[in-house]
Design a protein around this motif. Structure first.
Motif, PDB file in Angstrom:
ATOM      1  N   GLY A  68      -0.003  72.894 -54.055  1.00  0.00           N
ATOM      2  CA  GLY A  68       0.744  73.216 -55.256  1.00  0.00           C
ATOM      3  C   GLY A  68       0.836  72.041 -56.205  1.00  0.00           C
ATOM      4  O   GLY A  68       0.547  70.887 -55.839  1.00  0.00           O
ATOM      5  N   THR A  69       1.288  72.323 -57.392  1.00  0.00           N
ATOM      6  CA  THR A  69       1.300  71.302 -58.454  1.00  0.00           C
ATOM      7  C   THR A  69       2.267  70.163 -58.178  1.00  0.00           C
ATOM      8  O   THR A  69       2.109  69.066 -58.736  1.00  0.00           O
ATOM      9  N   ALA A  70       3.260  70.375 -57.310  1.00  0.00           N
ATOM     10  CA  ALA A  70       4.256  69.329 -57.031  1.00  0.00           C
ATOM     11  C   ALA A  70       4.113  68.756 -55.623  1.00  0.00           C
ATOM     12  O   ALA A  70       5.022  68.099 -55.118  1.00  0.00           O
ATOM     13  N   VAL A  71       2.964  68.981 -54.993  1.00  0.00           N
ATOM     14  CA  VAL A  71       2.738  68.471 -53.633  1.00  0.00           C
ATOM     15  C   VAL A  71       2.036  67.123 -53.698  1.00  0.00           C
ATOM     16  O   VAL A  71       0.967  66.997 -54.298  1.00  0.00           O
ATOM     17  N   THR A  72       2.671  66.109 -53.082  1.00  0.00           N
ATOM     18  CA  THR A  72       2.057  64.786 -53.005  1.00  0.00           C
ATOM     19  C   THR A  72       1.882  64.324 -51.561  1.00  0.00           C
ATOM     20  O   THR A  72       1.141  63.377 -51.295  1.00  0.00           O
ATOM     21  N   GLU A  73       2.558  64.995 -50.619  1.00  0.00           N
ATOM     22  CA  GLU A  73       2.579  64.541 -49.223  1.00  0.00           C
ATOM     23  C   GLU A  73       1.303  64.892 -48.471  1.00  0.00           C
ATOM     24  O   GLU A  73       0.944  64.232 -47.497  1.00  0.00           O
ATOM     25  N   LEU A  74       0.614  65.946 -48.907  1.00  0.00           N
ATOM     26  CA  LEU A  74      -0.606  66.391 -48.242  1.00  0.00           C
ATOM     27  C   LEU A  74      -1.710  66.555 -49.268  1.00  0.00           C
ATOM     28  O   LEU A  74      -1.454  66.737 -50.465  1.00  0.00           O
ATOM     29  N   ALA A  75      -2.941  66.520 -48.758  1.00  0.00           N
ATOM     30  CA  ALA A  75      -4.100  66.701 -49.624  1.00  0.00           C
ATOM     31  C   ALA A  75      -5.093  67.625 -48.933  1.00  0.00           C
ATOM     32  O   ALA A  75      -5.030  67.850 -47.716  1.00  0.00           O
ATOM     33  N   THR A  76      -5.999  68.184 -49.703  1.00  0.00           N
ATOM     34  CA  THR A  76      -7.025  69.036 -49.111  1.00  0.00           C
ATOM     35  C   THR A  76      -7.796  68.230 -48.060  1.00  0.00           C
ATOM     36  O   THR A  76      -8.087  67.046 -48.251  1.00  0.00           O
ATOM     37  N   GLY A  77      -8.067  68.893 -46.966  1.00  0.00           N
ATOM     38  CA  GLY A  77      -8.746  68.238 -45.855  1.00  0.00           C
ATOM     39  C   GLY A  77      -7.816  67.804 -44.740  1.00  0.00           C
ATOM     40  O   GLY A  77      -8.264  67.558 -43.616  1.00  0.00           O
ATOM     41  N   ASP A  78      -6.520  67.692 -45.020  1.00  0.00           N
ATOM     42  CA  ASP A  78      -5.558  67.356 -43.965  1.00  0.00           C
ATOM     43  C   ASP A  78      -5.442  68.518 -42.985  1.00  0.00           C
ATOM     44  O   ASP A  78      -5.424  69.691 -43.383  1.00  0.00           O
TER      45      ASP A  78
END
Length: 329
Positions: A68-78
């Motif tokens: 989502g637009t406000a997600v910083t804790e995870l990234a694609t590939g995690d």
């Protein structure tokens, strides 16, 4: 995407449904594996879920493929395991730390679309990143393990306790493994299906039998755990609790299940009867225990079936065949 859908009571199908889209603080998980649980059978029976149809599956892990637009804790590939619990954080129970008893209790795969699908949405706060040495498919075991950890939180089991567990399915076996690690002096397991007891024996149970009458403990057990939800097992287990002992209702019983208690015995022998509901502040600890090797996935997961066979997997689970059954999208 393809997903299993419980359309109505008694009817499960695998169909095409729209791909999910994450909200600002949500992620999309490509599901690696999704476990089946007794709760899924209750949903199939028309219990638990407020409305049908629903995509079930509350035990799952996978790879993040959208954020989502406000997600910083995870990234694609995690790679993550997902806690399905959804709390309001506003009601009296949430405010007093009993979130699992939330007045607006909800859960991914129970009240919202779950992990028995190619993709699922989850709040970022519900995702626990997996260490490199953990296989993603195996991490579907983290959620049921977190329920077992919650059970031992309730028990506050002391060192040297003698423990009796009813049920040698996945949850009974997890309770066995945790009992061994919480300092139990002995752990016995009862299951009317003698074949299922072989896994308990493999894991190092003290004693196993198809009836508690076959086990040597005339004074009873300090801790008795029902991991079946079966009325006959519950009734028998209540009679096996030693003086000053505790009975834990851990298995999920049908709404209509009834047993009888002896109030004078509870009073006179200071017996505690308690329950453990789902997950509460235990998911992260379960993930850490799993990463540390508390469970052997090759022992606990007996069947890995394609998602297309979800209805058959439900039938197999209902028949008590195997241990943990997972579907692989």
């Amino acid at each position: 995407m393809k997903a299993a859908v419980i359309e109505s009571a008694g009817k499960a199908v695998v169909v095409e449904v729209p791909d999910p889209t994450p909200g600002p603080r949500e992620v999309v998980v490509e599901v690696a594996a999704c476990g089946l649980c007794g709760t899924d059978l209750h949903i199939l029976q028309g219990e638990f879920a407020p409305t049908l149809p629903i995509v079930p599956g509350h035990e799952f892990a996978g790879e993040v493929v959208g954020v989502g637009t406000a997600v910083t804790e995870l990234a694609t590939g995690d790679r993550v395991a997902v806690d399905p619990s959804l709390y309001c954080h506003e009601c009296r129970y949430c405010r007093t730390g009993h979130n699992n008893l939330c007045e607006r209790w909800a859960a991914i795969g129970v009240t919202t679309a779950g992990g028995a699908a190619q993709y699922a949405v989850a709040p970022v706060a519900n995702c626990v990143r997996l260490p490199d040495h953990i296989r993603t498919q195996d991490a579907a075991l983290v959620e049921p393990l977190s329920c077992a950890v919650r059970g031992y939180d309730v028990l506050q089991s002391r060192l040297g306790a003698h423990v009796l567990i009813y049920g040698s399915g996945t949850m009974g076996l997890m309770m066995l493994e945790l009992a061994k690690r919480t300092g139990a002096a002995s752990v016995d397991v009862v299951d009317i299906n003698a074949q299922r007891l072989s896994t308990a024996q493999l894991l190092g149970v003290t004693g196993s039998a198809t009836s508690a009458d076959e086990l040597e403990r005339p004074q009873g057990w300090d801790v008795v755990v029902d991991a079946t939800g079966n009325a006959a097992a519950i009734q028998d287990g209540l009679d096996r609790v030693a003086k000053a002992g505790t009975f834990l209702q851990f298995g999920v019983a049908d709404y209509a299940t009834r047993v009888t208690i002896d109030p004078y015995r509870i009073y006179n022998q200071e017996i505690t009867i308690t329950g453990s509901m789902a997950v509460l502040h235990s998911f992260e600890r379960a993930a850490e225990l799993f990463a540390a090797g508390v469970l052997d996935p090759e022992i606990f997961i007996s069947d890995r079936l394609p998602l297309a066979q979800y209805p058959q997997a439900l039938d197999q689970f209902a028949a008590g065949m195997g241990r943990k059954i997972v579907v692989v999208p």
